[in-house]
Scaffold this motif. Structure first.
Motif, PDB file in Angstrom:
ATOM      1  N   VAL A 170      12.543  -8.750  -5.116  1.00  0.00           N
ATOM      2  CA  VAL A 170      13.916  -8.303  -5.017  1.00  0.00           C
ATOM      3  C   VAL A 170      14.634  -9.398  -3.866  1.00  0.00           C
ATOM      4  CG1 VAL A 170      15.632  -6.539  -4.809  1.00  0.00           C
ATOM      5  CG2 VAL A 170      13.594  -6.180  -6.104  1.00  0.00           C
ATOM      6  N   ASN A 171      15.795  -9.903  -4.206  1.00  0.00           N
ATOM      7  CA  ASN A 171      16.510 -10.658  -3.256  1.00  0.00           C
ATOM      8  C   ASN A 171      15.601 -11.902  -2.899  1.00  0.00           C
ATOM      9  OD1 ASN A 171      18.752  -9.040  -3.401  1.00  0.00           O
ATOM     10  ND2 ASN A 171      17.790  -7.750  -1.841  1.00  0.00           N
ATOM     11  N   GLY A 172      14.508 -12.256  -3.250  1.00  0.00           N
ATOM     12  CA  GLY A 172      13.774 -13.266  -3.017  1.00  0.00           C
ATOM     13  C   GLY A 172      13.173 -13.174  -1.637  1.00  0.00           C
ATOM     14  N   THR A 173      13.010 -11.965  -1.238  1.00  0.00           N
ATOM     15  CA  THR A 173      12.581 -11.970   0.336  1.00  0.00           C
ATOM     16  C   THR A 173      11.506 -10.834   0.336  1.00  0.00           C
ATOM     17  OG1 THR A 173      14.443 -10.369   1.040  1.00  0.00           O
ATOM     18  CG2 THR A 173      14.449 -12.649   1.369  1.00  0.00           C
ATOM     19  N   GLU A 174      10.500 -10.761   1.222  1.00  0.00           N
ATOM     20  CA  GLU A 174       9.386  -9.990   1.559  1.00  0.00           C
ATOM     21  C   GLU A 174       9.830  -8.773   2.302  1.00  0.00           C
ATOM     22  OE1 GLU A 174       5.209 -11.352   2.058  1.00  0.00           O
ATOM     23  OE2 GLU A 174       6.159 -12.929   2.770  1.00  0.00           O
ATOM     24  N   ARG A 175       9.724  -7.614   1.936  1.00  0.00           N
ATOM     25  CA  ARG A 175       9.958  -6.534   2.849  1.00  0.00           C
ATOM     26  C   ARG A 175       8.844  -6.078   3.779  1.00  0.00           C
ATOM     27  NH1 ARG A 175      11.075  -0.669   0.219  1.00  0.00           N
ATOM     28  NH2 ARG A 175      13.154  -1.235   0.019  1.00  0.00           N
ATOM     29  N   GLU A 176       9.099  -5.970   4.846  1.00  0.00           N
ATOM     30  CA  GLU A 176       7.940  -5.618   5.974  1.00  0.00           C
ATOM     31  C   GLU A 176       7.494  -4.178   5.340  1.00  0.00           C
ATOM     32  OE1 GLU A 176       9.706  -6.036   9.911  1.00  0.00           O
ATOM     33  OE2 GLU A 176       9.251  -8.052   9.998  1.00  0.00           O
ATOM     34  N   ILE A 177       6.054  -4.331   5.439  1.00  0.00           N
ATOM     35  CA  ILE A 177       5.522  -2.957   5.046  1.00  0.00           C
ATOM     36  C   ILE A 177       4.429  -2.540   6.042  1.00  0.00           C
ATOM     37  CG2 ILE A 177       5.666  -3.472   2.631  1.00  0.00           C
ATOM     38  CD1 ILE A 177       3.133  -4.349   2.359  1.00  0.00           C
TER      39      ILE A 177
ATOM     40  N   SER B  45       9.163  -2.637  -1.793  1.00  0.00           N
ATOM     41  CA  SER B  45       8.058  -2.934  -1.070  1.00  0.00           C
ATOM     42  C   SER B  45       6.979  -3.495  -2.203  1.00  0.00           C
ATOM     43  CB  SER B  45       7.234  -1.458  -0.582  1.00  0.00           C
ATOM     44  OG  SER B  45       8.113  -0.725   0.387  1.00  0.00           O
ATOM     45  N   THR B  46       7.235  -3.360  -3.556  1.00  0.00           N
ATOM     46  CA  THR B  46       6.215  -4.056  -4.361  1.00  0.00           C
ATOM     47  C   THR B  46       6.083  -5.360  -4.118  1.00  0.00           C
ATOM     48  OG1 THR B  46       6.920  -2.410  -6.256  1.00  0.00           O
ATOM     49  CG2 THR B  46       5.936  -4.409  -6.877  1.00  0.00           C
ATOM     50  N   GLU B  47       4.673  -5.905  -3.901  1.00  0.00           N
ATOM     51  CA  GLU B  47       4.371  -7.278  -3.932  1.00  0.00           C
ATOM     52  C   GLU B  47       2.757  -7.377  -4.026  1.00  0.00           C
ATOM     53  OE1 GLU B  47       4.627 -10.917  -0.315  1.00  0.00           O
ATOM     54  OE2 GLU B  47       5.091  -8.850   0.085  1.00  0.00           O
ATOM     55  N   LEU B  48       2.403  -8.465  -4.679  1.00  0.00           N
ATOM     56  CA  LEU B  48       1.173  -8.900  -5.104  1.00  0.00           C
ATOM     57  C   LEU B  48       0.728 -10.237  -4.552  1.00  0.00           C
ATOM     58  CD1 LEU B  48      -1.671  -7.740  -6.335  1.00  0.00           C
ATOM     59  CD2 LEU B  48      -0.924  -9.046  -8.473  1.00  0.00           C
ATOM     60  N   ILE B  49      -0.203 -10.358  -4.002  1.00  0.00           N
ATOM     61  CA  ILE B  49      -0.562 -12.018  -3.317  1.00  0.00           C
ATOM     62  C   ILE B  49      -1.967 -12.331  -3.982  1.00  0.00           C
ATOM     63  CG2 ILE B  49      -1.261 -13.264  -1.383  1.00  0.00           C
ATOM     64  CD1 ILE B  49       1.162 -12.073   0.160  1.00  0.00           C
ATOM     65  N   ALA B  50      -2.171 -13.050  -4.610  1.00  0.00           N
ATOM     66  CA  ALA B  50      -3.350 -13.589  -5.103  1.00  0.00           C
ATOM     67  C   ALA B  50      -3.443 -15.232  -4.795  1.00  0.00           C
ATOM     68  CB  ALA B  50      -3.463 -13.532  -6.440  1.00  0.00           C
TER      69      ALA B  50
ATOM     70  N   GLY C  84       0.768  -1.206  -0.010  1.00  0.00           N
ATOM     71  CA  GLY C  84       0.163  -0.124  -0.216  1.00  0.00           C
ATOM     72  C   GLY C  84       0.615   1.346   0.136  1.00  0.00           C
ATOM     73  N   ASP C  85       0.626   1.963   0.857  1.00  0.00           N
ATOM     74  CA  ASP C  85       1.139   3.531   1.035  1.00  0.00           C
ATOM     75  C   ASP C  85       2.519   3.601   1.240  1.00  0.00           C
ATOM     76  OD1 ASP C  85       1.197   6.469   1.176  1.00  0.00           O
ATOM     77  OD2 ASP C  85       0.165   6.351   3.157  1.00  0.00           O
ATOM     78  N   PHE C  86       3.031   4.704   1.109  1.00  0.00           N
ATOM     79  CA  PHE C  86       4.441   4.909   1.530  1.00  0.00           C
ATOM     80  C   PHE C  86       4.603   5.106   2.965  1.00  0.00           C
ATOM     81  CE2 PHE C  86       3.986   6.465  -2.828  1.00  0.00           C
ATOM     82  CZ  PHE C  86       5.221   6.235  -3.401  1.00  0.00           C
ATOM     83  N   PHE C  87       5.654   4.728   3.544  1.00  0.00           N
ATOM     84  CA  PHE C  87       5.507   4.572   5.088  1.00  0.00           C
ATOM     85  C   PHE C  87       7.190   5.173   5.647  1.00  0.00           C
ATOM     86  CE2 PHE C  87       6.487   0.634   3.543  1.00  0.00           C
ATOM     87  CZ  PHE C  87       7.525   0.469   4.083  1.00  0.00           C
TER      88      PHE C  87
ATOM     89  N   ALA D 119      12.009   0.604 -12.221  1.00  0.00           N
ATOM     90  CA  ALA D 119      12.223  -0.201 -11.175  1.00  0.00           C
ATOM     91  C   ALA D 119      10.784  -0.960 -11.078  1.00  0.00           C
ATOM     92  CB  ALA D 119      12.189   0.869  -9.770  1.00  0.00           C
ATOM     93  N   GLN D 120      10.673  -2.041  -9.947  1.00  0.00           N
ATOM     94  CA  GLN D 120       9.387  -2.745  -9.651  1.00  0.00           C
ATOM     95  C   GLN D 120       8.481  -1.563  -9.387  1.00  0.00           C
ATOM     96  OE1 GLN D 120      12.309  -2.747  -8.244  1.00  0.00           O
ATOM     97  NE2 GLN D 120      12.210  -4.093  -6.564  1.00  0.00           N
ATOM     98  N   ARG D 121       7.106  -1.656  -9.701  1.00  0.00           N
ATOM     99  CA  ARG D 121       6.159  -0.801  -9.418  1.00  0.00           C
ATOM    100  C   ARG D 121       4.879  -1.311  -9.190  1.00  0.00           C
ATOM    101  NH1 ARG D 121       9.155   3.635  -8.822  1.00  0.00           N
ATOM    102  NH2 ARG D 121      10.508   4.147 -10.535  1.00  0.00           N
ATOM    103  N   SER D 122       4.072  -0.401  -8.231  1.00  0.00           N
ATOM    104  CA  SER D 122       2.735  -1.053  -7.933  1.00  0.00           C
ATOM    105  C   SER D 122       1.541   0.025  -8.287  1.00  0.00           C
ATOM    106  CB  SER D 122       2.725  -1.422  -6.440  1.00  0.00           C
ATOM    107  OG  SER D 122       3.457  -2.180  -5.999  1.00  0.00           O
TER     108      SER D 122
END
Length: 679
Positions: free
Chosen positions: A359-366, A345-350, A104-107, A292-295
């Motif tokens: 990136v680097n194969g790991t999720e960023r905490e958002i 931060s870009t991530e989509l779960i379905a 979601g949002d910038f933080f 870059a990766q974008r959402s």
């Protein structure tokens, strides 16, 4: 009852018409779309677009806003509050009703963290808009499920309705340094108020529950924040202002000074620039530069909400500028769109699966995410969809088979896939733990049956073998007296000009010159003396891509793979496809460098195209490898020859060889000519 799995399942298609704005871009080497139903009114799409610039790997969730069972929400760290960032996958697992979610949002990266923009859930303000009113937009879903992208005013106030007194609230769930300003804290952000301590001894906290002041605390320790309320906090003069204007029992409202009536806002979340407004590209209000990766989130003309991500900052994945995202979303029919936090931060779960490449194969905490949910109660089983992660594979290679069960309205039904019957038609193989392992080559069909319903999807299996009926061991000059003979050598350069090496090179020259009018191709060669010793028979095009017409049936194609890829050389893929589509019955493809194709998707695509074209003609791929070997895939041959410097140089009768190929109409043979045979 049988249905063919709506090639809706794994559809590979060209989408040039859909990408109107994008069609003017670089040459498209390959494009595929895979579509999967998530629930009634909600679908997931993956668009893999491989161009001469690199890969655009796009993931989209499309939700029908008009569907009564489709809803939207913001999600965050429910256990600790969103002052503690969390991985998106952990947020999603806490919610049974979430079908898909996007970051979601910038933080702020501080501790405690906070959202830079708006957060509203069920009309409750959890974070006020960004302090720069025209820079960061908000995604707003009102109580009629209208979705809007607007720039909102950040100004808030707490109104003591009993006294008709207003006090300014600087922020909601955004910490104030030194408690200088009045802020409102909710239990969704932190569970307890900060309280006073030896440093900040004059902190005042007004505890509000269900719109009523329950307690006014001055210089006291932390207190639990009511779930149906908030705590107003400040120190210094503003702390005294709170203490003097609120007493227990008075009614209080937390309101926006200007802007929307949040009581009519069902859901809201902060975002970045509005990138499309009323079908027109807009001026960006924030600078987020670089591919870059974008959402992003958009609304289409036919009332669909689109959640969008594109991969980037990865090898071969080029990413997009914000303007590129806008152009793409406009091309797929979005009338309005807003960009979200991107980068890492870009991530989509379905369907509980991360769909984009991290990136680097790991999720960023958002901090938060925007979610699509469903309120539909699943009915009885009605139909299935089946998906396979690859429909062209090798014998012995496994492929994941996914089965999705739905009721008559496309709502998912929880059925263990192991209860279905899996079968293969046309080829042999076995199923293990949801994976297909074929044991023979050919075209076949995966069939999945459950309660009288059957779905099927076509696959093709290639046999990879090292034995080849066209390969002649100990081939001799006498076997090359008809038709056309081609000779191939790797780099014959000598790093240290030892006498024995010079003598062996001369032996190569003498033997090759015995061939009957050959066409000679030296791949990546640095030994110019040897080339001159072969007179004008050397036809190698050098280190660039190109082709050599031998006769009306034979074409030799040279490809530049010196940087570990084909696509980075402009025009090369189009040239390759034109060559493979030509009328020549025999096409020899030569890799002019020892580099292997380092991008696995490109290597897979190259092999797929060669395999398909080799069904109607003979295709040989000659490359510089570590030894003399051949692999056959269908009617395509991959033939390896070593450079002179890589030879073992121990067994004179077997180490010193070169590749010869003889083509005489339908009679084709090849082998490795030994320059010391019989000596």
């Amino acid at each position: 009852m049988k249905r063919t799995a709506c090639i809706v399942l794994t559809v590979f298609m060209t989408m040039m018409s859909m990408l109107s704005a994008y069609a003017q871009g670089p040459y498209v080497i390959d494009e595929r779309e895979r579509k999967q139903t998530l629930a009634e009114g909600v679908v997931y799409k993956n668009i893999f677009r491989f161009t001469e610039e690199g890969v655009y790997n796009i993931n989209i969730v499309e939700a029908d806003i008009s569907n009564e069972n489709v809803g939207f929400d913001i999600i965050f760290n429910e256990d600790q509050g969103f002052s503690k960032r969390q991985k998106l996958s952990s947020m999603v697992t806490k919610r049974d009703d979430v079908l898909a979610a996007i970051n979601g949002d910038f933080f702020s990266m501080s501790n405690p963290s906070f959202s830079l923009g708006t957060m509203v859930r069920d009309g409750k303000i959890l974070s006020n808009p960004h302090y720069e009113e025209q820079k960061y937009a908000s995604i707003i879903v009102d109580d009629s499920k209208n979705v809007l992208f607007e720039y909102l005013s950040p100004n808030m106030k707490a109104v003591n309705t009993a006294k008709n007194v207003e006090v300014p609230v600087a922020a909601v769930n955004k910490p104030s340094q030194y408690f200088a300003n009045i802020v409102a804290l909710t239990s969704e952000y932190v569970k307890n108020s900060p309280g006073a301590d030896d440093t900040y001894y004059d902190v005042c906290e007004v505890v509000v529950d269900s719109g009523i002041v329950r307690e006014v605390r001055y210089g006291q320790p932390p207190v639990e924040i009511p779930k149906n309320g908030y705590v107003l906090v400040a120190g210094g003069n503003n702390g005294a202002l709170l203490r003097d204007n609120f007493i227990p029992g008075e009614s209080v409202e937390l309101l926006a000074s200007t802007g929307p009536d949040y009581s009519k806002v069902k859901t809201a979340m902060g975002a970045g620039s509005v990138i499309i407004r009323d079908g027109q590209l807009t001026q960006l209000t924030q600078k987020v530069r670089g591919k870059a990766q974008r959402s992003a989130i958009g609304i289409t003309n036919d009332d669909k909400l689109v959640m969008f991500t594109v991969d980037g900052r990865l090898d071969n994945y080029v990413g997009m500028e914000p303007e590129d995202v806008a152009s793409y979303m406009l091309s797929i029919g979005c009338k309005d769109a807003v960009i979200l936090d991107g980068g890492g931060s870009t991530e989509l779960i379905a369907n509980d699966r991360i769909r984009n490449t991290l990136v680097n194969g790991t999720e960023r905490e958002i901090l938060n995410a925007f979610a699509v949910k469903t309120s539909a109660e699943p009915g009885e089983f009605d139909h299935m969809e089946i998906h396979v992660d690859k429909n062209l594979m090798y014998v012995g290679e496994s492929a994941q088979v996914e089965v999705c069960f739905f009721d008559r309205d496309d709502n998912p039904v929880a059925i263990d896939a192991s209860r279905a019957d899996f079968d293969l038609d046309g080829i042999e193989g076995r199923f293990e733990g949801g994976r297909l392992i074929p044991s023979e080559a050919g075209k076949g069909t995966i069939e999945v049956s459950y309660e009288g319903e059957t779905e099927e999807i076509e696959i093709e299996v290639i046999e990879k073998r090292s034995s080849d009926e066209l390969n002649v061991e100990d081939i001799s000059h006498e076997q090359l007296d008809k038709g056309v003979t081609l000779a191939f050598l790797g780099n014959m350069g000598i790093s240290k000009k030892r006498l024995v090496d010079n003598l062996i090179i001369q032996k190569y020259e003498k033997d090759i010159n015995k061939l009957e009018d050959p066409s000679i191709f030296m791949i990546g060669n640095t030994n110019q003396e040897m080339e001159s010793g072969l007179w004008d028979k050397v036809l190698s095009p050098g280190g660039i891509y190109g082709s050599t017409h031998i006769d009306d049936e034979i074409l030799v194609v040279s490809l530049d793979n010196s940087n570990g890829a084909f696509y980075k050389t402009q025009g090369q893929w189009q040239f390759l496809e034109d060559s493979l589509n030509s009328d020549y019955d025999n096409i020899v493809v030569v890799f002019n460098s020892k580099e292997q194709l380092r991008f696995d998707k490109e290597a897979e695509l190259f092999k797929k195209k060669v395999y398909e074209k080799a069904k109607d003609k003979n295709i040989y791929v000659v490359y510089r490898g570590s030894g003399f070997s051949q692999t056959v895939e269908g009617n395509a041959r991959y033939i390896s020859i070593p450079d002179y410097g890589d030879l073992h140089k121990g067994d004179y009768k077997n180490d010193y060889r070169y590749l010869v190929m003889n083509i005489n109409g339908d009679d084709v043979k090849y082998g490795y000519m030994n320059i010391f045979r019989g000596e």
